[in-house]
Design an enzyme around this catalytic site. Sequence first.
Site, PDB file in Angstrom:
ATOM      1  N   ASP A 221       0.848  -1.186   0.000  1.00  0.00           N
ATOM      2  CA  ASP A 221       0.000   0.000   0.000  1.00  0.00           C
ATOM      3  C   ASP A 221       0.884   1.236   0.000  1.00  0.00           C
ATOM      4  OD1 ASP A 221       0.837   0.414   2.591  1.00  0.00           O
ATOM      5  OD2 ASP A 221      -1.062  -0.138   3.521  1.00  0.00           O
TER       6      ASP A 221
ATOM      7  N   ASP B  96      -8.375  -7.089   1.871  1.00  0.00           N
ATOM      8  CA  ASP B  96      -7.294  -7.267   2.831  1.00  0.00           C
ATOM      9  C   ASP B  96      -7.708  -6.679   4.168  1.00  0.00           C
ATOM     10  OD1 ASP B  96      -5.361  -4.716   3.706  1.00  0.00           O
ATOM     11  OD2 ASP B  96      -6.724  -4.314   2.038  1.00  0.00           O
TER      12      ASP B  96
ATOM     13  N   CYS C  85     -13.022 -27.500  10.154  1.00  0.00           N
ATOM     14  CA  CYS C  85     -11.969 -26.633   9.619  1.00  0.00           C
ATOM     15  C   CYS C  85     -10.735 -27.463   9.292  1.00  0.00           C
ATOM     16  CB  CYS C  85     -11.623 -25.532  10.621  1.00  0.00           C
ATOM     17  SG  CYS C  85     -10.288 -24.434  10.057  1.00  0.00           S
TER      18      CYS C  85
ATOM     19  N   CYS D 270      -7.618 -26.226   8.927  1.00  0.00           N
ATOM     20  CA  CYS D 270      -6.369 -25.532   9.239  1.00  0.00           C
ATOM     21  C   CYS D 270      -5.513 -26.341  10.214  1.00  0.00           C
ATOM     22  CB  CYS D 270      -6.649 -24.135   9.803  1.00  0.00           C
ATOM     23  SG  CYS D 270      -7.068 -24.086  11.568  1.00  0.00           S
TER      24      CYS D 270
ATOM     25  N   CYS E 174      -6.774 -26.398  13.926  1.00  0.00           N
ATOM     26  CA  CYS E 174      -7.944 -27.238  14.199  1.00  0.00           C
ATOM     27  C   CYS E 174      -7.639 -28.722  14.047  1.00  0.00           C
ATOM     28  CB  CYS E 174      -9.110 -26.835  13.294  1.00  0.00           C
ATOM     29  SG  CYS E 174      -9.850 -25.241  13.768  1.00  0.00           S
TER      30      CYS E 174
ATOM     31  N   HIS F  53      -5.754 -20.074  12.167  1.00  0.00           N
ATOM     32  CA  HIS F  53      -7.161 -20.413  11.972  1.00  0.00           C
ATOM     33  C   HIS F  53      -7.920 -19.264  11.314  1.00  0.00           C
ATOM     34  CE1 HIS F  53     -11.228 -21.842  12.629  1.00  0.00           C
ATOM     35  NE2 HIS F  53     -11.485 -20.633  13.109  1.00  0.00           N
TER      36      HIS F  53
END
Length: 375
Positions: free
Chosen positions: A93, A266, A304, A306, A309, A335
Amino acid sequence: MKIKYELLKQEKNTKARLGKLHTNYGVYDTPMFMPVGTQATVKTLSPEELKAMNSAVILSNTYHLWLRPGADIVEKAGGLHKFMNYDGPILTDSGGFQVFSLAKPKDISEEGVKFKSHLDGSNLFLTPEISIGVQNKLDSDIAMSFDECIPYPASYEYAKRSTERTLRWARRGKEVFNNERQSLFGIVQGGEYTDLREYSAKETVKIGFDGYSIGGTSVGEGKDVMYKMIEDGVRYLPEDKPRYLMGVGEPFDILEGVERGIDMFDCVLPTRIARHGNAFTRDGKMNIKNAKYKDDFAPIESDCDCYACKNYTRAYIRHLITSNETFGARLLSIHNIRFLIKLTEEIREAIKNDNFLEYKENFKRRYESGKHKNN
Protein backbone atom coordinates in the site's frame (compact mmCIF):
# COMPACT_ATOMS: atom_id res chain seq x y z
CA MET A 1 5.23 -8.61 -16.07
CA LYS A 2 2.14 -6.52 -15.38
CA ILE A 3 -0.67 -8.35 -13.65
CA LYS A 4 -3.65 -9.21 -15.80
CA TYR A 5 -7.22 -9.87 -14.72
CA GLU A 6 -9.30 -12.49 -16.52
CA LEU A 7 -13.06 -12.28 -15.94
CA LEU A 8 -14.47 -15.79 -16.11
CA LYS A 9 -18.05 -15.18 -15.09
CA GLN A 10 -20.48 -12.77 -13.46
CA GLU A 11 -23.03 -14.43 -11.19
CA LYS A 12 -26.49 -14.23 -12.76
CA ASN A 13 -28.26 -12.71 -9.75
CA THR A 14 -25.64 -10.21 -8.56
CA LYS A 15 -22.54 -8.30 -9.62
CA ALA A 16 -20.32 -10.99 -8.02
CA ARG A 17 -17.41 -11.92 -10.30
CA LEU A 18 -15.35 -15.05 -10.76
CA GLY A 19 -11.91 -14.35 -12.17
CA LYS A 20 -8.22 -15.13 -12.35
CA LEU A 21 -5.33 -12.84 -11.48
CA HIS A 22 -2.26 -13.51 -13.65
CA THR A 23 0.93 -12.51 -11.80
CA ASN A 24 4.69 -13.00 -11.89
CA TYR A 25 4.25 -15.88 -9.45
CA GLY A 26 1.37 -17.75 -11.01
CA VAL A 27 -2.36 -17.49 -11.61
CA TYR A 28 -4.72 -17.03 -8.67
CA ASP A 29 -8.49 -17.22 -8.33
CA THR A 30 -10.67 -14.29 -7.32
CA PRO A 31 -12.45 -13.20 -5.18
CA MET A 32 -9.55 -13.51 -2.75
CA PHE A 33 -8.60 -12.49 0.77
CA MET A 34 -5.07 -11.13 1.20
CA PRO A 35 -3.30 -11.45 4.60
CA VAL A 36 -1.47 -8.33 5.79
CA GLY A 37 2.25 -8.41 6.54
CA THR A 38 2.74 -4.77 7.53
CA GLN A 39 6.46 -4.96 8.29
CA ALA A 40 7.35 -7.67 5.76
CA THR A 41 5.80 -10.36 7.95
CA VAL A 42 2.29 -11.53 8.74
CA LYS A 43 2.50 -11.35 12.53
CA THR A 44 3.88 -14.58 14.07
CA LEU A 45 3.52 -16.57 10.81
CA SER A 46 6.05 -17.87 8.30
CA PRO A 47 5.70 -17.69 4.50
CA GLU A 48 5.51 -21.49 4.47
CA GLU A 49 2.52 -21.41 6.82
CA LEU A 50 0.79 -18.86 4.61
CA LYS A 51 1.31 -21.06 1.57
CA ALA A 52 -0.18 -24.02 3.46
CA MET A 53 -3.36 -21.96 3.95
CA ASN A 54 -3.64 -21.34 0.17
CA SER A 55 -2.61 -17.73 0.58
CA ALA A 56 -2.00 -15.93 -2.71
CA VAL A 57 -1.31 -12.17 -2.65
CA ILE A 58 -0.11 -10.74 0.67
CA LEU A 59 0.29 -7.10 1.68
CA SER A 60 3.15 -5.09 3.08
CA ASN A 61 3.30 -1.46 4.08
CA THR A 62 5.31 1.24 2.34
CA TYR A 63 5.34 3.67 5.26
CA HIS A 64 6.68 1.16 7.78
CA LEU A 65 9.32 -0.29 5.43
CA TRP A 66 10.38 3.21 4.37
CA LEU A 67 11.18 3.99 8.01
CA ARG A 68 12.55 0.58 8.96
CA PRO A 69 14.69 -1.04 7.57
CA GLY A 70 14.57 1.44 4.65
CA ALA A 71 13.83 0.91 0.97
CA ASP A 72 17.54 0.84 0.09
CA ILE A 73 18.13 -2.14 2.38
CA VAL A 74 15.23 -4.08 0.85
CA GLU A 75 16.45 -3.20 -2.65
CA LYS A 76 19.98 -4.35 -1.75
CA ALA A 77 18.51 -7.68 -0.54
CA GLY A 78 17.03 -8.20 -4.01
CA GLY A 79 13.55 -6.83 -3.35
CA LEU A 80 10.79 -7.62 -0.91
CA HIS A 81 10.24 -11.20 -2.10
CA LYS A 82 13.83 -12.21 -1.37
CA PHE A 83 14.03 -10.09 1.76
CA MET A 84 11.07 -11.91 3.38
CA ASN A 85 11.39 -15.19 1.43
CA TYR A 86 7.88 -15.11 -0.02
CA ASP A 87 7.59 -16.59 -3.51
CA GLY A 88 4.09 -15.32 -4.16
CA PRO A 89 2.60 -11.98 -5.22
CA ILE A 90 3.03 -9.01 -2.87
CA LEU A 91 1.01 -5.79 -2.83
CA THR A 92 2.40 -2.70 -1.10
CA ASP A 93 0.00 0.00 0.00
CA SER A 94 1.08 3.58 -0.48
CA GLY A 95 1.46 4.48 3.18
CA GLY A 96 -1.33 7.02 2.83
CA PHE A 97 -3.63 5.54 5.47
CA GLN A 98 -0.87 5.47 8.11
CA VAL A 99 0.34 8.94 7.21
CA PHE A 100 -3.08 10.53 7.48
CA SER A 101 -3.67 8.92 10.85
CA LEU A 102 -0.50 10.71 12.02
CA ALA A 103 -0.91 14.03 10.17
CA LYS A 104 -3.08 17.03 10.98
CA PRO A 105 -5.27 18.54 8.21
CA LYS A 106 -3.15 21.69 8.18
CA ASP A 107 -0.09 19.60 7.34
CA ILE A 108 -1.58 18.24 4.11
CA SER A 109 -0.52 20.38 1.15
CA GLU A 110 -0.49 20.10 -2.61
CA GLU A 111 3.11 18.94 -2.46
CA GLY A 112 2.60 16.18 0.12
CA VAL A 113 2.12 15.49 3.82
CA LYS A 114 4.15 16.58 6.85
CA PHE A 115 3.93 14.35 9.90
CA LYS A 116 5.95 12.93 12.76
CA SER A 117 7.44 9.44 12.78
CA HIS A 118 5.66 7.05 15.13
CA LEU A 119 9.10 5.61 15.98
CA ASP A 120 11.05 8.61 17.22
CA GLY A 121 8.92 11.70 16.61
CA SER A 122 11.18 13.02 13.85
CA ASN A 123 9.68 15.24 11.15
CA LEU A 124 8.90 13.46 7.88
CA PHE A 125 7.52 14.51 4.51
CA LEU A 126 5.87 12.07 2.12
CA THR A 127 4.89 12.91 -1.45
CA PRO A 128 3.40 10.87 -4.32
CA GLU A 129 6.86 10.74 -5.90
CA ILE A 130 8.52 9.45 -2.73
CA SER A 131 5.80 6.85 -2.13
CA ILE A 132 6.07 5.50 -5.68
CA GLY A 133 9.88 5.60 -5.55
CA VAL A 134 9.92 3.57 -2.34
CA GLN A 135 7.49 1.02 -3.80
CA ASN A 136 9.57 0.73 -6.99
CA LYS A 137 12.58 -0.13 -4.82
CA LEU A 138 10.60 -2.62 -2.73
CA ASP A 139 9.77 -4.32 -6.05
CA SER A 140 6.34 -5.57 -5.01
CA ASP A 141 4.07 -6.97 -7.71
CA ILE A 142 1.38 -4.35 -7.11
CA ALA A 143 2.06 -0.77 -5.99
CA MET A 144 -0.63 1.63 -4.84
CA SER A 145 -1.15 5.23 -5.83
CA PHE A 146 -0.63 7.77 -3.01
CA ASP A 147 -3.99 9.12 -1.86
CA GLU A 148 -5.60 11.08 0.92
CA CYS A 149 -7.93 8.96 3.02
CA ILE A 150 -10.95 11.18 3.68
CA PRO A 151 -12.13 10.98 7.30
CA TYR A 152 -15.73 10.30 8.28
CA PRO A 153 -17.61 12.49 8.67
CA ALA A 154 -16.23 15.18 6.37
CA SER A 155 -17.93 18.19 4.83
CA TYR A 156 -18.70 18.11 1.12
CA GLU A 157 -16.24 20.95 0.52
CA TYR A 158 -13.42 19.11 2.29
CA ALA A 159 -14.19 15.84 0.50
CA LYS A 160 -14.23 17.59 -2.88
CA ARG A 161 -10.87 19.31 -2.32
CA SER A 162 -9.36 16.07 -1.06
CA THR A 163 -10.72 14.01 -3.97
CA GLU A 164 -9.35 16.47 -6.53
CA ARG A 165 -5.95 16.48 -4.81
CA THR A 166 -5.85 12.67 -4.77
CA LEU A 167 -6.42 12.72 -8.54
CA ARG A 168 -3.56 15.18 -9.04
CA TRP A 169 -1.35 13.01 -6.82
CA ALA A 170 -2.34 9.94 -8.87
CA ARG A 171 -1.17 11.66 -12.07
CA ARG A 172 2.11 12.68 -10.45
CA GLY A 173 2.70 9.19 -9.12
CA LYS A 174 2.05 7.57 -12.48
CA GLU A 175 4.46 9.99 -14.19
CA VAL A 176 7.39 8.85 -12.04
CA PHE A 177 6.42 5.17 -11.82
CA ASN A 178 9.40 3.18 -13.10
CA ASN A 179 9.32 -0.60 -12.63
CA GLU A 180 8.43 -2.82 -15.58
CA ARG A 181 7.77 -5.85 -13.34
CA GLN A 182 5.34 -3.93 -11.17
CA SER A 183 1.70 -2.98 -11.64
CA LEU A 184 0.15 0.25 -10.35
CA PHE A 185 -3.37 0.51 -8.92
CA GLY A 186 -5.36 3.73 -8.72
CA ILE A 187 -7.58 4.54 -5.73
CA VAL A 188 -11.15 5.83 -5.85
CA GLN A 189 -12.00 8.30 -3.09
CA GLY A 190 -14.91 10.73 -2.62
CA GLY A 191 -16.01 10.16 0.95
CA GLU A 192 -19.71 9.44 1.44
CA TYR A 193 -20.78 11.60 -1.51
CA THR A 194 -22.24 9.80 -4.53
CA ASP A 195 -21.26 12.42 -7.10
CA LEU A 196 -17.69 12.62 -5.78
CA ARG A 197 -17.33 8.83 -5.91
CA GLU A 198 -18.54 8.88 -9.52
CA TYR A 199 -16.20 11.76 -10.39
CA SER A 200 -13.23 10.09 -8.68
CA ALA A 201 -13.86 6.72 -10.36
CA LYS A 202 -14.28 8.17 -13.86
CA GLU A 203 -11.23 10.43 -13.59
CA THR A 204 -9.06 7.69 -12.09
CA VAL A 205 -10.00 5.39 -14.98
CA LYS A 206 -9.08 8.17 -17.43
CA ILE A 207 -5.58 8.32 -15.92
CA GLY A 208 -5.30 4.59 -16.58
CA PHE A 209 -4.10 1.97 -14.08
CA ASP A 210 -3.54 -1.78 -13.98
CA GLY A 211 -6.23 -2.18 -11.33
CA TYR A 212 -8.51 -0.07 -9.17
CA SER A 213 -9.19 0.21 -5.45
CA ILE A 214 -12.08 1.53 -3.44
CA GLY A 215 -10.55 3.60 -0.66
CA GLY A 216 -11.84 5.61 2.27
CA THR A 217 -14.11 2.94 3.76
CA SER A 218 -13.98 1.44 7.28
CA VAL A 219 -13.11 4.86 8.72
CA GLY A 220 -16.00 5.07 11.19
CA GLU A 221 -19.02 5.09 8.89
CA GLY A 222 -21.98 2.75 9.34
CA LYS A 223 -22.32 -0.40 7.27
CA ASP A 224 -25.05 1.01 5.03
CA VAL A 225 -22.87 4.02 4.25
CA MET A 226 -19.88 1.80 3.54
CA TYR A 227 -21.80 -0.46 1.16
CA LYS A 228 -23.13 2.59 -0.68
CA MET A 229 -19.58 3.97 -0.99
CA ILE A 230 -18.57 0.71 -2.66
CA GLU A 231 -21.53 0.78 -5.06
CA ASP A 232 -21.00 4.44 -5.93
CA GLY A 233 -17.40 3.79 -6.99
CA VAL A 234 -17.31 0.27 -8.40
CA ARG A 235 -20.05 0.78 -11.01
CA TYR A 236 -17.74 3.03 -13.07
CA LEU A 237 -14.72 0.73 -13.05
CA PRO A 238 -13.74 -1.32 -16.13
CA GLU A 239 -14.71 -4.99 -16.15
CA ASP A 240 -11.31 -6.16 -17.39
CA LYS A 241 -9.35 -4.82 -14.39
CA PRO A 242 -9.20 -6.16 -10.81
CA ARG A 243 -11.16 -4.32 -8.12
CA TYR A 244 -9.75 -4.10 -4.61
CA LEU A 245 -11.59 -3.02 -1.44
CA MET A 246 -8.95 -1.73 0.96
CA GLY A 247 -8.83 -2.63 4.64
CA VAL A 248 -12.00 -4.74 4.83
CA GLY A 249 -11.96 -8.18 6.45
CA GLU A 250 -15.14 -8.87 8.41
CA PRO A 251 -16.87 -11.92 6.90
CA PHE A 252 -20.15 -10.03 6.28
CA ASP A 253 -18.30 -7.15 4.64
CA ILE A 254 -16.47 -9.53 2.30
CA LEU A 255 -19.81 -11.05 1.28
CA GLU A 256 -21.36 -7.61 0.70
CA GLY A 257 -18.30 -6.46 -1.24
CA VAL A 258 -18.33 -9.53 -3.49
CA GLU A 259 -22.03 -9.00 -4.19
CA ARG A 260 -21.15 -5.51 -5.45
CA GLY A 261 -18.34 -6.69 -7.74
CA ILE A 262 -15.19 -6.60 -5.58
CA ASP A 263 -12.39 -9.10 -6.33
CA MET A 264 -9.74 -8.49 -3.65
CA PHE A 265 -9.88 -7.83 0.11
CA ASP A 266 -7.29 -7.27 2.83
CA CYS A 267 -7.35 -6.60 6.56
CA VAL A 268 -5.24 -6.95 9.71
CA LEU A 269 -8.33 -8.18 11.56
CA PRO A 270 -7.63 -11.95 11.58
CA THR A 271 -4.26 -11.57 13.30
CA ARG A 272 -5.33 -8.63 15.48
CA ILE A 273 -8.32 -10.41 17.02
CA ALA A 274 -6.20 -13.56 17.40
CA ARG A 275 -3.80 -11.70 19.69
CA HIS A 276 -6.81 -10.89 21.88
CA GLY A 277 -8.00 -14.48 22.02
CA ASN A 278 -10.74 -14.36 19.39
CA ALA A 279 -11.45 -16.76 16.55
CA PHE A 280 -13.73 -16.57 13.53
CA THR A 281 -16.15 -19.49 13.36
CA ARG A 282 -19.23 -20.21 11.27
CA ASP A 283 -21.21 -19.65 14.47
CA GLY A 284 -19.81 -16.17 15.04
CA LYS A 285 -16.66 -14.96 16.78
CA MET A 286 -15.42 -17.18 19.61
CA ASN A 287 -13.76 -15.66 22.67
CA ILE A 288 -11.44 -18.51 23.61
CA LYS A 289 -10.71 -16.89 27.00
CA ASN A 290 -14.22 -17.75 28.17
CA ALA A 291 -14.06 -20.13 31.15
CA LYS A 292 -16.39 -22.61 29.50
CA TYR A 293 -13.55 -23.62 27.14
CA LYS A 294 -11.10 -24.59 29.91
CA ASP A 295 -12.00 -28.29 29.59
CA ASP A 296 -13.34 -28.25 26.02
CA PHE A 297 -11.19 -30.68 24.05
CA ALA A 298 -12.80 -30.08 20.67
CA PRO A 299 -11.01 -28.10 17.93
CA ILE A 300 -12.00 -24.48 17.34
CA GLU A 301 -14.15 -25.79 14.46
CA SER A 302 -14.65 -29.48 13.77
CA ASP A 303 -14.94 -29.01 9.99
CA CYS A 304 -11.97 -26.63 9.62
CA ASP A 305 -8.93 -27.93 7.73
CA CYS A 306 -6.37 -25.53 9.24
CA TYR A 307 -3.28 -26.68 11.16
CA ALA A 308 -4.64 -25.38 14.46
CA CYS A 309 -7.94 -27.24 14.20
CA LYS A 310 -6.34 -30.47 13.03
CA ASN A 311 -3.86 -30.58 15.91
CA TYR A 312 -5.02 -28.59 18.95
CA THR A 313 -8.03 -28.15 21.23
CA ARG A 314 -9.96 -25.17 22.52
CA ALA A 315 -8.78 -25.99 26.05
CA TYR A 316 -5.12 -25.96 25.04
CA ILE A 317 -5.39 -22.75 23.01
CA ARG A 318 -7.29 -21.11 25.87
CA HIS A 319 -4.47 -22.12 28.23
CA LEU A 320 -1.89 -20.56 25.88
CA ILE A 321 -3.83 -17.30 25.49
CA THR A 322 -4.53 -16.89 29.21
CA SER A 323 -0.85 -17.63 29.90
CA ASN A 324 0.25 -14.98 27.35
CA GLU A 325 2.08 -17.59 25.29
CA THR A 326 2.80 -16.46 21.72
CA PHE A 327 1.95 -19.90 20.35
CA GLY A 328 -1.70 -19.28 21.21
CA ALA A 329 -1.84 -16.14 19.06
CA ARG A 330 -0.05 -18.05 16.29
CA LEU A 331 -2.61 -20.84 16.28
CA LEU A 332 -5.56 -18.44 16.31
CA SER A 333 -3.94 -16.38 13.52
CA ILE A 334 -3.52 -19.52 11.41
CA HIS A 335 -7.16 -20.41 11.97
CA ASN A 336 -8.52 -16.90 11.31
CA ILE A 337 -6.59 -16.37 8.08
CA ARG A 338 -7.51 -19.81 6.81
CA PHE A 339 -11.16 -19.10 7.75
CA LEU A 340 -11.27 -16.01 5.50
CA ILE A 341 -9.37 -17.68 2.67
CA LYS A 342 -11.74 -20.65 2.85
CA LEU A 343 -14.69 -18.23 2.89
CA THR A 344 -13.52 -16.81 -0.44
CA GLU A 345 -13.01 -20.34 -1.80
CA GLU A 346 -16.63 -21.15 -0.98
CA ILE A 347 -17.78 -17.81 -2.42
CA ARG A 348 -16.08 -18.67 -5.71
CA GLU A 349 -17.90 -21.99 -5.82
CA ALA A 350 -21.22 -20.24 -5.13
CA ILE A 351 -20.60 -17.76 -7.97
CA LYS A 352 -19.73 -20.65 -10.28
CA ASN A 353 -23.05 -22.32 -9.39
CA ASP A 354 -25.10 -19.09 -9.55
CA ASN A 355 -26.27 -19.49 -5.95
CA PHE A 356 -24.25 -16.74 -4.27
CA LEU A 357 -27.25 -15.09 -2.60
CA GLU A 358 -28.36 -18.41 -1.11
CA TYR A 359 -24.84 -19.05 0.18
CA LYS A 360 -24.63 -15.53 1.62
CA GLU A 361 -27.94 -15.76 3.46
CA ASN A 362 -27.17 -19.22 4.87
CA PHE A 363 -23.76 -18.04 6.07
CA LYS A 364 -25.16 -14.89 7.68
CA ARG A 365 -28.05 -16.75 9.34
CA ARG A 366 -25.77 -19.28 11.02
CA TYR A 367 -23.14 -16.66 11.94
CA GLU A 368 -25.74 -14.39 13.55
CA SER A 369 -27.64 -17.16 15.35
CA GLY A 370 -24.51 -18.69 16.84
CA LYS A 371 -22.45 -15.66 17.80
CA HIS A 372 -23.88 -15.35 21.32
CA LYS A 373 -23.14 -18.93 22.32
CA ASN A 374 -19.44 -18.52 21.52
CA ASN A 375 -18.85 -15.69 24.01
